[in-house]
Design an enzyme around this catalytic site. Sequence first.
Site, PDB file in Angstrom:
ATOM      1  N   ARG A 261      -6.430  -5.596  21.722  1.00  0.00           N
ATOM      2  CA  ARG A 261      -5.637  -6.752  21.322  1.00  0.00           C
ATOM      3  C   ARG A 261      -4.623  -7.190  22.368  1.00  0.00           C
ATOM      4  NH1 ARG A 261      -4.396  -5.113  15.025  1.00  0.00           N
ATOM      5  NH2 ARG A 261      -6.544  -5.415  14.360  1.00  0.00           N
TER       6      ARG A 261
ATOM      7  N   LEU B 281       0.828  -1.193   0.000  1.00  0.00           N
ATOM      8  CA  LEU B 281       0.000   0.000   0.000  1.00  0.00           C
ATOM      9  C   LEU B 281       0.866   1.247   0.000  1.00  0.00           C
ATOM     10  CD1 LEU B 281      -2.919  -0.905   2.383  1.00  0.00           C
ATOM     11  CD2 LEU B 281      -2.914  -0.680  -0.090  1.00  0.00           C
ATOM     12  N   ALA B 282       1.919   1.233   0.800  1.00  0.00           N
ATOM     13  CA  ALA B 282       2.751   2.424   0.904  1.00  0.00           C
ATOM     14  C   ALA B 282       3.567   2.618  -0.373  1.00  0.00           C
ATOM     15  CB  ALA B 282       3.661   2.307   2.119  1.00  0.00           C
TER      16      ALA B 282
ATOM     17  N   LEU C 298      -3.535   0.288   7.267  1.00  0.00           N
ATOM     18  CA  LEU C 298      -3.856   0.531   5.855  1.00  0.00           C
ATOM     19  C   LEU C 298      -3.959   2.033   5.628  1.00  0.00           C
ATOM     20  CD1 LEU C 298      -6.542  -2.256   5.312  1.00  0.00           C
ATOM     21  CD2 LEU C 298      -4.081  -2.371   4.984  1.00  0.00           C
TER      22      LEU C 298
END
Lengths: 254, 639, 237
Positions: B331, B43-44, B442
Amino acid sequence: MSDEKMKITLHVWRQKGPSAPGELKTYKVDNVNPHMSFLEMLDVLNEELLQKNEDPIAFDHDCREGICGMCSMVVNGRPHGPRKATTTCQLHMRSFKSGDEIYIEPWRAKAFPIIKDLMVDRSAFDRIIASGGYVAVHTGGAPDANALPIGKKDADEAFDYAACIGCGACVAACPNASAMLFVGAKVAHLGKLPQGEVERRSRVLNMVHTMDTEGFGACTNHGECSASCPKEIPLEAIMTLNRDYARASFSGDE
Amino acid sequence: MELNARIPAGPISEKWDKHRFELKLVNPANKRKFKIIVVGSGLAGGSAAATLAELGYDVDCFCFQDSPRRAHSIAAQGGINAAKNYPNDGDSIYRLFYDTVKGGDYRAREANVYRLAQISNNIIDQCVAQGVPFAREYGGMLANRSFGGAQVSRTFYARGQTGQQLLLGAYSALERMIGAGKVKMHPRTEMLDLVLVDGHARGIVTRNLITGAIESWAADAVILATGGYGNVFYLSTNAMGSNVTASYRCYKRGAGFANPCFTQIHPTCIPVSGDYQSKLTLMSESLRNDGRVWVPKKAEDCRKRPREIPEEDRDYYLERKYPAFGNLVPRDVASRAAKEAVDSGRSVLAGSPAVYLDFGNAIRRDGEDAIRDRYGNLFDMYERISGENPYETPMRIYPAVHYTMGGLWVDYNLMSTIPGLHVLGEANFSDHGANRLGASALMQGLADGYFVIPYTIGHYLATAKQPKVSTDHAAFKAAEEAVKGRLKRLLSVGGDKSVDYFHRTLGVDILWEYCGMARNEAGLKKALQLIPELRERFWKEIRVPGSASELNIWLEKAGRVADFLEFAEILCLDALNREESCGGHFREEHQTADGEAKRDDHKFAYGAVWEYKGDNQAPALNKEQLSFEYVKLATRNYA
Amino acid sequence: MSAPKKTAKRGLAGLMDSTIGAKILMALTGFVLVGFVVQHMVMNLQLYAGPEALNSYAHNLKHMMGGGFVWGGRAFLLACIAIHIQMAMKLTNRNRDARPQRYAAGQRTQVTSYAAQFMALTGVVILLFVIYHLLHFTGGVVQPDNFHVLDAEGRHDVWRMVVTSFKDPATSIAYIVANIALAFHLSHSVTSMFATLGLQSGRYRPILAKVGPAIAAFVLLGNLSFPISVLAGLVHI
Ligand SMILES: Cc1cc2nc3c(=O)[nH]c(=O)nc-3n(C[C@H](O)[C@H](O)[C@H](O)COP(=O)(O)OP(=O)(O)OC[C@H]3O[C@@H](n4cnc5c(N)ncnc54)[C@H](O)[C@@H]3O)c2cc1C
Ligand code: HEM
Ligand code: HEM
Ligand code: SF4
Ligand code: F3S
Ligand code: FES
């Protein structure tokens, strides 16, 4: 489920390079755990080959969770193996039984030359996308995302086609080594959305042109592609491709 | 090492606008004269390469997979955050900013996070314009969901394949530029070194994974977008090829490595099933919306079939310990609680740790069809991998390494401590502090690639004014020789152990054991003693067959593992240094009476930036002090 | 700036250039050929109505528009066959080339039919049959004795020609074999034709999947009935 170890006989296509001759070589793997994935079974075999100073079996893989589309092998005559809607990396040895003979071969198509053993060159797919599989928007200046409502049904259908992972199993499965399902999936994905409408005609003409120059076969509607597709891209993709292509060919505008 | 974060002055909401105005521009006609190397096509990297090419720069992009579309971003499931406030539930840029800083346990730079929240909205617009098929409502508007315990619905998603769809969007933009001849793509090419000329990053040395050719590439600036280093743990949810090599080589060339100990453990992964296991698979966090986590109260019940254990003999430990959040705690909290349950001898899987994630209640309440509708894909995936039907028997899950918040240090312009070397996406350390919230990686990758680097790199190019160099320069030759020498060394050891043996020992037996979900001083010191020993054995006992001038899968892996073996040491050093518990980093010495993480803002409100000082020398610790002007430091509390 | 380097040709030229275009041509010509075969079978059913019906039909057809109709039709059919075969050869060769090396372990197909896999073969059988058939019933080269007969009104006695010919078991078997090949060809091709035109879509998909086999069975039953009825003595002189 049993945890008993299985004994498997593998016949693996070994080929040193693109133009070297290849052949099936036989390997015996004992101690196969039914919970292993198919690729982990090959890892174990490669580890054994290493100990014997033999060349490891080269195969493509990366995510090992069925999404990157990198793994690519024909197992017992079927791309990605016997399980429906399952990539090789998600196939587990419990789909086989002890004593089985398993044949492993690379995707076979002129447009996907073999690099080594089970690895093939699928860059033809990238070139097809580069010739039109996009919406030509520059970064920046896009209107607000909700400015253009898109019906849920259309969005969902577009997604069904966009789910293609570009693995090439459709080509491997097609008796004609045709790439119609892959191309159709992209054409149908963008065609379902208003964003794709502007370039609809030039997109399909250019992508089909590249598909043909890359040396893929033609579609004679066998339907094997969709049946082998790990993402179950429907044959409807090919219908859309055919329709759009015919329409674009006969339309005058640029 | 100078750590100037170059945070613009002024009120936080105006910093980025003001900064953008102050950045120097490159004349449009000159852009094509600048060559930019982008390593990574996730993505980057993918979004950066496409956007820079659109602007007119001459771009070379590299990835080790056979196609840019296969970068590991493809695997992200859950979604991407943005402050659109479409559901009108009180979200705003400020709230997203606030939540992200707080979620990161106050170890991220405020200015960067604020910019990220600002840009988040443009990302969604951009992706929709590209044809990314996000989920929609019946009225045709984009759908949102709440994710990872957020109190507002700000997560955009595309079924369980958000990363895939976003990456395919960036990939299509990239392919468009490749087709137009503006980007030259180099797949199956691995970066093995960074080349500096006069202190500036001016190129890279790569190995062609098919032919083995070692090649040099010169450029005016280098962008690194090579992802995270979670695979240092051997078993993780990362793809098999994910590595630290690119970042680590830059570190060795002088780039500061920040907060390497900040690793995120994801609570819901499919447990390890045997020692042949090559990777772990994530099950989306959304499962915790309906699934209840439990283990038997009595250790002797663990081998029983779950349905035979009566309600009163089950320990729904998350609901017991955190009545307010129950199964939806963050998490790190959920992960540690699972470890605690297993450590008390109550694993529900023979030979490896696991807890139950049970949908029995939900199925009885809503019916099997409703559950199938919500999680059908995930249940199928679970069944494919485990061979068990989760509609009938509870899933077995266990935490696994998932994401790395640490990475190369960058300033506000995303430039590392090496001028000209810019770092984007998971490879940098910038925005997530000590803990990343769900659906924000993302967002960060695309923010960096589409909307930050296109501005900031122009400023670098316009101001650095470095002379052109070619690969004939001595620095390239020297780097090439170093790379070749290293490969030769790997090939010539001639031992009898495989790369995987060392990788597994490092990851599972050392790092996961001593620097995993919970860490303590004795364990970390032990790890710091074991790692050099293992590294020494590696260079004596490894067997890498074949040659360097061909496709050689063992050699590829060996190079990556060799770097992991060095890098693991700074990871543990950092963990040892950070005498506090924050986010993904839990030091057993620093916990409250009821076992919660205890931060030490007084001493540790800084980014720990490690500086290479030579082989066999301890790296130097530099600190970027963090100041919090907008977000109030507070203790996270989920009880 | 971002336009792709290779732009595809448009219109007929582009169509002729591409695989999908070639398929469209095959489908269009195939459509004509199927239409002919179906009407041919239906008209031949007049065999059962006796010599008068068939002979006068044949006679009238031949003299329509002073023979121009038949010749025009023949030319059109010939062109269609020529294009069809030309495209078939082009694509079949291309498809063979596209997979230069086959799967050593054999390919395990899942959904395709034998009909689809043997299109070129059945096509060639049909071509050979048509040549033989034309030499037989249209040119009178194969069995001249059966051909050169006139009925009471002095017209070509097509009825007697057909019945006498089929009395010979060898001739009948040739016709039966050819028609089985034709049925295979049709059962895939008629459905495939709709798919090629992008019409086997949506809710029509399952219906059209059955149209090919249905038309194939229809033509097969009709055409097989002729030699079989003669051999069985149901139709006799
Ligand atoms: C299973 C899973 C689920 C996730 N789900 C979510 C989610 O729901 N929401 C969310 O926000 N985040 C999620 N994440 C995190 C997120 O996906 C990643 O952090 C993000 O995609 C990283 O993107 P990237 O571009 O930085 O790197 P990557 O996508 O990893 O790309 C790295 C690129 O660098 C290249 N590369 C690496 N090393 C080299 C080298 N030495 N030489 C040449 N090229 C190299 C690779 O080829 C690749 O192209 C998830 C992660 C995982 C593992
Ligand atoms: C030498 C003679 C012939 C050859 C070699 C031949 C070959 C082929 C081939 C290879 C195909 C493509 C198969 C496919 O789409 O799956 C095809 C399609 C077809 N054929 Fe033939 N054929 C011949 C004669 C005929 C005849 C005589 C008819 C008509 C009765 C006919 C009707 C069709 C039709 C309708 C199609 C479908 C076109 C499409 O798929 O789009 N063919 N033929
Ligand atoms: C058992 C089946 C068939 C019978 C009894 C039959 C009978 C005939 C007869 C009697 C004629 C000559 C008509 C005349 O001269 O007036 C004829 C012509 C012809 N038939 Fe058939 N036929 C059969 C099958 C087929 C098939 C399967 C095909 C094609 C695939 C075919 C193609 C033709 C053609 C092309 C002609 C020539 C038409 C013309 O004069 O231009 N026939 N047939
Ligand atoms: S259409 Fe299916 S089989 Fe073909 S590349 Fe896409 S996912 Fe793979
Ligand atoms: S299998 Fe091949 S023939 Fe067409 S329908 Fe699929 S591409
Ligand atoms: S390895 Fe990624 S799909 Fe199989």
